[in-house]
Design a protein around this motif. Sequence first.
Motif, PDB file in Angstrom:
ATOM      1  N   PHE A  93       0.854  -1.194   0.000  1.00  0.00           N
ATOM      2  CA  PHE A  93       0.000   0.000   0.000  1.00  0.00           C
ATOM      3  C   PHE A  93       0.887   1.240   0.000  1.00  0.00           C
ATOM      4  O   PHE A  93       2.063   1.186   0.407  1.00  0.00           O
ATOM      5  CB  PHE A  93      -1.027   0.004   1.148  1.00  0.00           C
ATOM      6  CG  PHE A  93      -0.474   0.179   2.543  1.00  0.00           C
ATOM      7  CD1 PHE A  93      -0.325  -0.926   3.375  1.00  0.00           C
ATOM      8  CD2 PHE A  93      -0.141   1.440   3.036  1.00  0.00           C
ATOM      9  CE1 PHE A  93       0.160  -0.773   4.668  1.00  0.00           C
ATOM     10  CE2 PHE A  93       0.334   1.594   4.325  1.00  0.00           C
ATOM     11  CZ  PHE A  93       0.499   0.478   5.143  1.00  0.00           C
ATOM     12  N   HIS A  94       0.350   2.327  -0.488  1.00  0.00           N
ATOM     13  CA  HIS A  94       1.070   3.594  -0.610  1.00  0.00           C
ATOM     14  C   HIS A  94       0.042   4.713  -0.599  1.00  0.00           C
ATOM     15  O   HIS A  94      -1.164   4.460  -0.578  1.00  0.00           O
ATOM     16  CB  HIS A  94       1.893   3.627  -1.917  1.00  0.00           C
ATOM     17  CG  HIS A  94       1.036   3.532  -3.129  1.00  0.00           C
ATOM     18  ND1 HIS A  94       0.652   2.329  -3.692  1.00  0.00           N
ATOM     19  CD2 HIS A  94       0.409   4.485  -3.839  1.00  0.00           C
ATOM     20  CE1 HIS A  94      -0.132   2.552  -4.720  1.00  0.00           C
ATOM     21  NE2 HIS A  94      -0.311   3.856  -4.820  1.00  0.00           N
ATOM     22  N   PHE A  95       0.550   5.963  -0.660  1.00  0.00           N
ATOM     23  CA  PHE A  95      -0.348   7.117  -0.585  1.00  0.00           C
ATOM     24  C   PHE A  95      -0.025   8.107  -1.708  1.00  0.00           C
ATOM     25  O   PHE A  95       1.072   8.068  -2.287  1.00  0.00           O
ATOM     26  CB  PHE A  95      -0.163   7.854   0.753  1.00  0.00           C
ATOM     27  CG  PHE A  95      -0.554   7.064   1.986  1.00  0.00           C
ATOM     28  CD1 PHE A  95       0.314   6.114   2.519  1.00  0.00           C
ATOM     29  CD2 PHE A  95      -1.774   7.266   2.616  1.00  0.00           C
ATOM     30  CE1 PHE A  95      -0.024   5.379   3.655  1.00  0.00           C
ATOM     31  CE2 PHE A  95      -2.117   6.548   3.761  1.00  0.00           C
ATOM     32  CZ  PHE A  95      -1.249   5.602   4.279  1.00  0.00           C
ATOM     33  N   HIS A  96      -0.971   9.030  -1.957  1.00  0.00           N
ATOM     34  CA  HIS A  96      -0.772  10.199  -2.828  1.00  0.00           C
ATOM     35  C   HIS A  96      -1.247  11.396  -2.025  1.00  0.00           C
ATOM     36  O   HIS A  96      -2.245  11.296  -1.297  1.00  0.00           O
ATOM     37  CB  HIS A  96      -1.605  10.071  -4.111  1.00  0.00           C
ATOM     38  CG  HIS A  96      -1.308   8.831  -4.888  1.00  0.00           C
ATOM     39  ND1 HIS A  96      -0.467   8.808  -5.983  1.00  0.00           N
ATOM     40  CD2 HIS A  96      -1.734   7.550  -4.721  1.00  0.00           C
ATOM     41  CE1 HIS A  96      -0.402   7.569  -6.456  1.00  0.00           C
ATOM     42  NE2 HIS A  96      -1.155   6.771  -5.710  1.00  0.00           N
ATOM     43  N   TRP A  97      -0.520  12.536  -2.104  1.00  0.00           N
ATOM     44  CA  TRP A  97      -0.906  13.688  -1.302  1.00  0.00           C
ATOM     45  C   TRP A  97      -0.461  14.982  -1.959  1.00  0.00           C
ATOM     46  O   TRP A  97       0.302  14.974  -2.929  1.00  0.00           O
ATOM     47  CB  TRP A  97      -0.310  13.582   0.118  1.00  0.00           C
ATOM     48  CG  TRP A  97       1.186  13.525   0.163  1.00  0.00           C
ATOM     49  CD1 TRP A  97       2.052  14.580   0.274  1.00  0.00           C
ATOM     50  CD2 TRP A  97       1.998  12.341   0.091  1.00  0.00           C
ATOM     51  NE1 TRP A  97       3.355  14.138   0.266  1.00  0.00           N
ATOM     52  CE2 TRP A  97       3.350  12.779   0.166  1.00  0.00           C
ATOM     53  CE3 TRP A  97       1.745  10.963  -0.025  1.00  0.00           C
ATOM     54  CZ2 TRP A  97       4.427  11.885   0.134  1.00  0.00           C
ATOM     55  CZ3 TRP A  97       2.816  10.074  -0.052  1.00  0.00           C
ATOM     56  CH2 TRP A  97       4.135  10.533   0.025  1.00  0.00           C
ATOM     57  N   SER A 105      -5.609  14.189  -3.303  1.00  0.00           N
ATOM     58  CA  SER A 105      -6.129  12.866  -3.683  1.00  0.00           C
ATOM     59  C   SER A 105      -6.109  12.722  -5.199  1.00  0.00           C
ATOM     60  O   SER A 105      -5.992  13.701  -5.938  1.00  0.00           O
ATOM     61  CB  SER A 105      -7.563  12.694  -3.164  1.00  0.00           C
ATOM     62  OG  SER A 105      -8.444  13.635  -3.772  1.00  0.00           O
ATOM     63  N   GLU A 106      -6.186  11.481  -5.663  1.00  0.00           N
ATOM     64  CA  GLU A 106      -6.226  11.202  -7.112  1.00  0.00           C
ATOM     65  C   GLU A 106      -7.688  11.180  -7.577  1.00  0.00           C
ATOM     66  O   GLU A 106      -8.058  11.875  -8.527  1.00  0.00           O
ATOM     67  CB  GLU A 106      -5.549   9.857  -7.403  1.00  0.00           C
ATOM     68  CG  GLU A 106      -4.059   9.881  -7.044  1.00  0.00           C
ATOM     69  CD  GLU A 106      -3.229   8.981  -7.921  1.00  0.00           C
ATOM     70  OE1 GLU A 106      -3.484   7.769  -7.953  1.00  0.00           O
ATOM     71  OE2 GLU A 106      -2.333   9.495  -8.603  1.00  0.00           O
ATOM     72  N   HIS A 107      -8.519  10.379  -6.927  1.00  0.00           N
ATOM     73  CA  HIS A 107      -9.946  10.400  -7.253  1.00  0.00           C
ATOM     74  C   HIS A 107     -10.607  11.597  -6.579  1.00  0.00           C
ATOM     75  O   HIS A 107     -10.075  12.139  -5.607  1.00  0.00           O
ATOM     76  CB  HIS A 107     -10.607   9.089  -6.804  1.00  0.00           C
ATOM     77  CG  HIS A 107     -10.179   7.902  -7.613  1.00  0.00           C
ATOM     78  ND1 HIS A 107      -9.051   7.166  -7.312  1.00  0.00           N
ATOM     79  CD2 HIS A 107     -10.700   7.358  -8.740  1.00  0.00           C
ATOM     80  CE1 HIS A 107      -8.908   6.203  -8.218  1.00  0.00           C
ATOM     81  NE2 HIS A 107      -9.895   6.305  -9.093  1.00  0.00           N
ATOM     82  N   LEU A 118      -5.152   6.873   0.098  1.00  0.00           N
ATOM     83  CA  LEU A 118      -4.435   5.610   0.345  1.00  0.00           C
ATOM     84  C   LEU A 118      -4.828   4.599  -0.732  1.00  0.00           C
ATOM     85  O   LEU A 118      -6.008   4.488  -1.082  1.00  0.00           O
ATOM     86  CB  LEU A 118      -4.844   5.086   1.724  1.00  0.00           C
ATOM     87  CG  LEU A 118      -4.634   3.612   2.062  1.00  0.00           C
ATOM     88  CD1 LEU A 118      -3.152   3.258   2.053  1.00  0.00           C
ATOM     89  CD2 LEU A 118      -5.269   3.289   3.417  1.00  0.00           C
ATOM     90  N   HIS A 119      -3.841   3.886  -1.266  1.00  0.00           N
ATOM     91  CA  HIS A 119      -4.099   2.813  -2.228  1.00  0.00           C
ATOM     92  C   HIS A 119      -3.550   1.498  -1.696  1.00  0.00           C
ATOM     93  O   HIS A 119      -2.347   1.377  -1.427  1.00  0.00           O
ATOM     94  CB  HIS A 119      -3.428   3.124  -3.575  1.00  0.00           C
ATOM     95  CG  HIS A 119      -4.114   4.214  -4.324  1.00  0.00           C
ATOM     96  ND1 HIS A 119      -3.493   4.930  -5.320  1.00  0.00           N
ATOM     97  CD2 HIS A 119      -5.354   4.728  -4.216  1.00  0.00           C
ATOM     98  CE1 HIS A 119      -4.329   5.826  -5.800  1.00  0.00           C
ATOM     99  NE2 HIS A 119      -5.481   5.724  -5.149  1.00  0.00           N
ATOM    100  N   LEU A 120      -4.442   0.513  -1.544  1.00  0.00           N
ATOM    101  CA  LEU A 120      -4.016  -0.848  -1.145  1.00  0.00           C
ATOM    102  C   LEU A 120      -4.115  -1.720  -2.392  1.00  0.00           C
ATOM    103  O   LEU A 120      -5.201  -1.901  -2.948  1.00  0.00           O
ATOM    104  CB  LEU A 120      -4.929  -1.368  -0.039  1.00  0.00           C
ATOM    105  CG  LEU A 120      -4.867  -0.554   1.267  1.00  0.00           C
ATOM    106  CD1 LEU A 120      -6.265  -0.097   1.679  1.00  0.00           C
ATOM    107  CD2 LEU A 120      -4.223  -1.361   2.381  1.00  0.00           C
ATOM    108  N   LEU A 198      -3.763   1.607 -13.535  1.00  0.00           N
ATOM    109  CA  LEU A 198      -2.771   2.121 -12.591  1.00  0.00           C
ATOM    110  C   LEU A 198      -2.660   3.625 -12.842  1.00  0.00           C
ATOM    111  O   LEU A 198      -2.863   4.080 -13.978  1.00  0.00           O
ATOM    112  CB  LEU A 198      -1.417   1.449 -12.853  1.00  0.00           C
ATOM    113  CG  LEU A 198      -1.382  -0.065 -12.632  1.00  0.00           C
ATOM    114  CD1 LEU A 198      -0.024  -0.609 -13.028  1.00  0.00           C
ATOM    115  CD2 LEU A 198      -1.707  -0.417 -11.190  1.00  0.00           C
ATOM    116  N   THR A 199      -2.344   4.391 -11.797  1.00  0.00           N
ATOM    117  CA  THR A 199      -2.226   5.846 -11.991  1.00  0.00           C
ATOM    118  C   THR A 199      -0.764   6.292 -12.097  1.00  0.00           C
ATOM    119  O   THR A 199      -0.495   7.478 -12.231  1.00  0.00           O
ATOM    120  CB  THR A 199      -2.879   6.617 -10.829  1.00  0.00           C
ATOM    121  OG1 THR A 199      -2.126   6.338  -9.622  1.00  0.00           O
ATOM    122  CG2 THR A 199      -4.332   6.222 -10.651  1.00  0.00           C
ATOM    123  N   THR A 200       0.156   5.323 -11.990  1.00  0.00           N
ATOM    124  CA  THR A 200       1.555   5.642 -12.286  1.00  0.00           C
ATOM    125  C   THR A 200       2.029   4.563 -13.254  1.00  0.00           C
ATOM    126  O   THR A 200       1.397   3.501 -13.354  1.00  0.00           O
ATOM    127  CB  THR A 200       2.446   5.646 -11.015  1.00  0.00           C
ATOM    128  OG1 THR A 200       2.435   4.363 -10.430  1.00  0.00           O
ATOM    129  CG2 THR A 200       1.947   6.671 -10.010  1.00  0.00           C
TER     130      THR A 200
HETATM  131 ZN    ZN Z   1      -1.604   4.873  -6.012  1.00  0.00          ZN
END
Ligand code: ZN
Length: 261
Positions: A93-97, A105-107, A118-120, A198-200
């Motif tokens: 899991f990781h995060f975007h900020w 957030s991404e969404h 948070l993405h799990l 995936l967003t990356t």
């Molecule tokens: Zn992510």
Amino acid sequence: RENCLVTCHVNVHPLWQSELSVSGGTRQSPINIQWRDSVYDPHLKPLKIHYDPTTCLYIWNNGYSFQVEFDDSADKSVIMGGPLENHYRLKQFHFHWGAINEWGSEHMVDSKVYPAELHLVHWNPVTSTSFEEAIMENNGLVVIGVFLKLGAHHAGLQKLVDALPAVKHKDTIVEFDVFDPSCLMPSCPDYWTYDGSLTTPPLTESVTWIIKKTPIEVDQNQLEEFRMLLFTSAGEEEKRMVDNFRPLQPLMNRTVRSSFR
Ligand SMILES: [Zn+2]
Ligand SMILES: Cc1ccnc(S(N)(=O)=O)n1
């Protein structure tokens, strides 16, 4: 006329600068979830989550985010139910900020943006023999997205935050054992689900997204600890790790389903 301050952000991280989009992508992520356009699906089951805290291995800074990796050599930390036809194994899991609380957030939900997400990340051991293979498979992955909002101190997150100084620079790693990511889940069972990517990089269109409706609360100090991390390696000119989110992608011919009325 009052003078209004238009605040916006310019995403300059090399990864997103060129805004890589899979050429001809029809199911890219993230998206803006329009609540009123989502369709309640009574066939959606409750999501079942069984994480084994002893499968937690380490935290590392991969130059985009900080990531907590899990032992996925057996069906020990798994999710099932929800929109899923079988079980999926937790891999990381990781995060975007954001640089400030106004974005990150991404969404988004009805264009509302949260300070972090948070993405799990889970993979399908029934249709793939490894995580790396699942990334390339249609519906090889399931990512659970949880929004973070500014509020009360999050005791479960703090154990993670306390380890961040040890992974300040890109490609640094620290042992992190016995952590149960279930503590990062909101108690509300409601979620949206849609088919995305995936967003990356590699941005592959292999993800069943499950976005929790209710955010978890974290406090200002905890968000600021995220922002102390660096995109850069030791010895390089420091670049703070902030705004590591991808811009919104077109919904195109997709419907977002909700598990709740
Ligand atoms: Zn992510
Ligand atoms: C494993 C992985 C790679 C790239 N991007 C993501 S993400 N941000 O879509 O969860 N996950």
